[in-house]
Design a protein around this motif. Sequence first.
Motif, PDB file in Angstrom:
ATOM      1  N   LEU A 266     -25.848  18.876  -0.861  1.00  0.00           N
ATOM      2  CA  LEU A 266     -24.449  19.134  -0.510  1.00  0.00           C
ATOM      3  C   LEU A 266     -24.075  20.584  -0.775  1.00  0.00           C
ATOM      4  N   ILE A 267     -24.508  21.129  -1.894  1.00  0.00           N
ATOM      5  CA  ILE A 267     -24.237  22.532  -2.211  1.00  0.00           C
ATOM      6  C   ILE A 267     -24.918  23.441  -1.192  1.00  0.00           C
ATOM      7  N   MET A 268     -26.154  23.117  -0.820  1.00  0.00           N
ATOM      8  CA  MET A 268     -26.860  23.918   0.179  1.00  0.00           C
ATOM      9  C   MET A 268     -26.125  23.908   1.511  1.00  0.00           C
ATOM     10  N   PHE A 269     -25.598  22.749   1.896  1.00  0.00           N
ATOM     11  CA  PHE A 269     -24.872  22.668   3.158  1.00  0.00           C
ATOM     12  C   PHE A 269     -23.589  23.480   3.116  1.00  0.00           C
ATOM     13  N   VAL A 270     -22.869  23.433   1.996  1.00  0.00           N
ATOM     14  CA  VAL A 270     -21.629  24.200   1.882  1.00  0.00           C
ATOM     15  C   VAL A 270     -21.906  25.695   1.938  1.00  0.00           C
ATOM     16  N   VAL A 271     -22.966  26.140   1.254  1.00  0.00           N
ATOM     17  CA  VAL A 271     -23.287  27.567   1.224  1.00  0.00           C
ATOM     18  C   VAL A 271     -23.764  28.050   2.587  1.00  0.00           C
ATOM     19  N   LEU A 272     -24.584  27.233   3.263  1.00  0.00           N
ATOM     20  CA  LEU A 272     -25.175  27.624   4.544  1.00  0.00           C
ATOM     21  C   LEU A 272     -24.504  26.936   5.722  1.00  0.00           C
ATOM     22  N   GLN A 273     -23.224  26.612   5.577  1.00  0.00           N
ATOM     23  CA  GLN A 273     -22.541  25.835   6.612  1.00  0.00           C
ATOM     24  C   GLN A 273     -22.517  26.567   7.950  1.00  0.00           C
ATOM     25  N   ARG A 274     -22.209  27.843   7.944  1.00  0.00           N
ATOM     26  CA  ARG A 274     -22.132  28.601   9.189  1.00  0.00           C
ATOM     27  C   ARG A 274     -23.499  28.674   9.877  1.00  0.00           C
TER      28      ARG A 274
END
Length: 286
Positions: A266-274
Amino acid sequence: MTATVTPPRAARRPGRRGGSHWWIHVVLGVGGFAMAFPFVWQIIMSLSTNAQVQSVTPTFWPGELQWQNYAQVFERLPFLSQLGTSVYVTIIRTLAQIVLCTLAGYAFARMRFRGRAVLLAIVLSILLVPSQVYLISQYQIVQGLGWLDTLMGIVAPGLFSAFGTFLMRTAFLNMPPELEEAARMDGANPFQTFWRIMLPLARPSISVLAITTVLWSWNELLWPLVVSTRAEDMPLAAGLATLSSDRTIDYPVLMAASLMAMAPVLIMFVVLQRRVMDGLASSGLK
């Protein structure tokens, strides 16, 4: 008699459209709440007691927050060891699939060699076969190599995928052939053409391949349970399954462990969302 001036229709339309926008917000809000509610309910369950979770009347908010459920995860599971195994497995599989699937996809898309159509058909036919069909064969191979209860035994079947090959082949097929012709005229060999010209243009598809491999490796359950018997050697997804038994299930501890296992992705997705959204949009994968 005083003449009444009627405002033009074009001047009234923006007002009517602007007034109807609140329906869109309501629909989007309801949809967003419906999608977020299971996650919120999981958080509430992780902070409740087992009696509150299993009560006939749902308890939407526990009277006293049970933060000790998160501490019990480390007592019931070798959480840090399983977390390290999940990280290692995910990193190795992702890097291997990026390298192998990219090379294979480029070969099938741009190179001409004998038996290419037959090999491509064999690779793509794997997509039509459920992974459970060749589970026993994979187990026998891993057992023969002496890789049971080892990190390599968990990693090996996921080093290459037919989906990744098909994805990268499609990406390279969509590139104009004039790029390769220009590179050959400049004296570039096939590997230089692949590495310096074609590969940078395939970054969106590589991002999609990396994202799907990370999610699949992190959440894989069946194969680690088959090839691993010791809790210390299991990744997190398989370790969470050991918290469930036929007699009793401590649902708050299970929900707390699930949230802790979900947190890195989840943290990885938030950081690399764009980057995730750009990669999915550029590749056309839905």
